[in-house]
Design an enzyme around this catalytic site. Structure first.
Site, PDB file in Angstrom:
ATOM      1  CB  ALA A   1      -0.900   0.006   1.225  1.00 11.36           C
ATOM      2  CG  ASP A   2       0.017   4.673  -2.482  1.00  8.09           C
ATOM      3  OD1 ASP A   2      -1.076   4.731  -1.884  1.00  8.09           O
ATOM      4  OD2 ASP A   2       0.121   4.874  -3.701  1.00  8.09           O
ATOM      5  CB  SER A   3       0.509   7.854   2.024  1.00  4.87           C
ATOM      6  OG  SER A   3       0.576   8.571   0.812  1.00  4.87           O
TER       7      SER A   3
END
Lengths: 86, 428
Positions: free
Chosen positions: A42-44
């Site tokens: 995941a990214d932010s």
């Protein structure tokens, strides 16, 4: 107590299902200690969306400072269980 | 070349990619186009029964090998929801073009010399519509964090650069239905000026949603007379035409500085032979009398062609949207070519795929390159009774075998923006 446990495992299952759907990862990878960013790709922005999905699915409010502390699958399950128990 | 800043740098096309209502894939689209197939049908993306226009050119779903769209072959499942459909279609065309070109930057200099300029006329309209519903239902806090990057027009360029590591100029054109030509033309100038050696350029559109169709209906721009006979709806220059047919899709080319292409032994589809632009300064949706803006765009393209004349141009891929403006473009082309109009062929491929708005110019430039390569001129479907006669052969109904060395493609957009691009056979 039996009913309570069942509800808790329901929450865990539902959290896992949401994580699988939103991050497109294999269910086997979604272990309690798996970190959304470090282990599940995941990214932010993904984590923002995940938290929104939890809010929607469990009808809870997760304030931003609490959301920032939800880094793993277990963090999410624990937080939601606490909210539901309160 | 006139002007000194270009240092004589020539720009060639070394890769092509198309997503169209006829097929996903440049070659399958071309094959079906010259067979005279139509990609127009009743709208299935949403229920159009409340709207006066109910047909469109939609990209078919299906296995990639059969020319259908299987999105997961182009965009990973987990990323699909972060992008509007126009980005999906743009990426599918861009990936085709990059893979077709065989260009793989191997070091940081290569990466920095490779840029992207893929635009769209409208962008993420369905995403904006859905987001509006979320906010208006009191759920503003539930709006996806991907709402903005899903709707933004320059995000095809962004996603493509991330996928391949292209670190050169990253840009996106937004000039309504002239977007595709402007993108290819402007990107070729970046190469001429040395800002890049390779540019991935084109346009994408996916506005077949209730908001898009309703909006163009309100502007009285769409055909409404052929809802029961969709393949007859798009009929450029025909006396029974009554508006354009919305299409969706994308066209992307890999533009490359000639010496760069030669050094790596790239296959060359053709050369960018000239590019011109103009503004109408007249009306937001209607062209000026005689389409003098189109005339000036074609003239400017020729001025930048390094010495070509109208006698050198064999084929015009017209803007020809199946609206009243078709005859104004015809006026401008006749006036521009003068005596040379007699040996000219001109067709409107929008008769088969509809009007792809911001993608139209890029897809049509690719058709010009394929016409040059194969010696085949694509037809104008449904041109049963021309509204007015012309000395120009408009290739009614069936494709023609004919040697094409130089082709010109026109695109005009709302706001009064015009662009013409010349594609020519590559000669060393």
């Amino acid at each position: 107590m039996g009913i309570r446990n069942e509800q808790m495992s329901d929450i865990a299952d539902k959290v896992k299902k949401i994580v699988v759907e939103h991050l497109g990862v294999d269910e086997s990878k979604v272990t309690p200690d798996a970190s959304f960013i470090d282990d599940l790709g995941a990214d932010s922005l993904d984590t923002v969306e995940l938290v929104m999905a939890f809010e929607e699915a469990f009808s809870v409010e997760i304030p931003e400072d609490a959301a920032e502390k939800i880094a793993t699958v277990k963090d999410a399950i624990d937080y939601i269980e606490k909210q539901k128990a309160a | 070349m006139s002007g000194t800043a270009t240092n004589g740098r020539r720009v060639v096309v070394t890769g092509i990619g198309v997503v169209s209502p006829l097929a996903v894939g440049a070659e399958l689209t071309w094959k079906r186009l010259i067979e005279g197939q139509s990609g127009i049908g009743r709208i299935t993306h949403f229920d159009p029964s409340e709207l006066p226009a109910q047909v469109a050119g939609q990209v078919p779903d299906g296995p990639t090998a059969e020319g259908g769209l299987t999105l997961s072959d182009w965009v990973p499942v987990k990323d699909q929801k972060k992008m509007d459909r126009f980005i999906h279609l743009g990426l599918a065309a861009a990936i085709q073009a990059v893979e077709d070109s065989g260009w793989k930057p191997e070091d940081e200099d290569d990466r920095c010399a490779t840029g992207v300029m893929i635009g769209s006329g409208i962008g993420g309209l369905q995403t904006i519509y859905d987001g509006s519903l979320t906010v208006s239902s009191g759920k503003a806090r539930r709006l996806s964090p991907f709402f903005i990057p899903s709707a933004l027009i320059n995000l095809i360029s962004g996603h493509l650069s991330i996928r391949y590591g292209f670190k050169g100029p990253n840009h996106a054109v937004v000039t309504a239905c002239a977007t595709g030509v402007h993108a290819i033309g402007d990107a070729s100038r970046l190469i001429q000026y040395g800002d890049a050696d390779v540019m991935i350029a084109g346009g994408a559109e996916a506005a077949i949603c209730s908001l898009g169709i309703a909006g163009f209906c309100s502007a009285r721009a769409l055909s409404t007379a052929s809802n029961d006979d969709p393949t007859k709806a798009s009929r450029p220059w025909d006396k029974d035409r009554d508006g354009f047919i919305m299409g969706e899709g994308a066209g992307v080319v890999v533009l490359e500085e000639l010496e760069h292409a030669k050094r790596r032994g790239a296959k060359i589809y053709g050369e960018i032979g000239g590019y011109g632009m103009s503004g109408d300064a007249h009306h937001i949706t209607a062209p000026a009398e005689g389409h003098e803006g189109a005339f000036r765009a074609m003239k400017a393209a020729l001025r930048n062609s390094g010495g070509l004349t109208t006698a050198d141009i064999d084929y015009v891929n017209a803007h020809g949207t199946s609206t009243m403006a078709d005859d104004l473009e015809l006026d401008a082309v006749e006036r521009f070519f003068g005596e040379d109009a007699k040996r000219l062929v001109m067709s409107s491929t929008k008769s088969a795929i509809g009007h792809l708005l911001g993608a139209a110019g890029a897809v049509e430039a690719i058709f010009c390159l394929q016409a040059i390569r194969d010696g085949v001129v694509p037809p104008t479907l449904n041109l049963d009774n021309p509204a007015r006669e012309s000395v120009i052969d408009r290739v009614a109904h069936v494709a023609q075998q004919r040697r094409i060395d130089v082709a010109l493609s026109n695109s005009f957009g709302f706001g009064g923006t015009n662009a013409s691009i010349i594609l020519k056979r590559f000669k060393d």
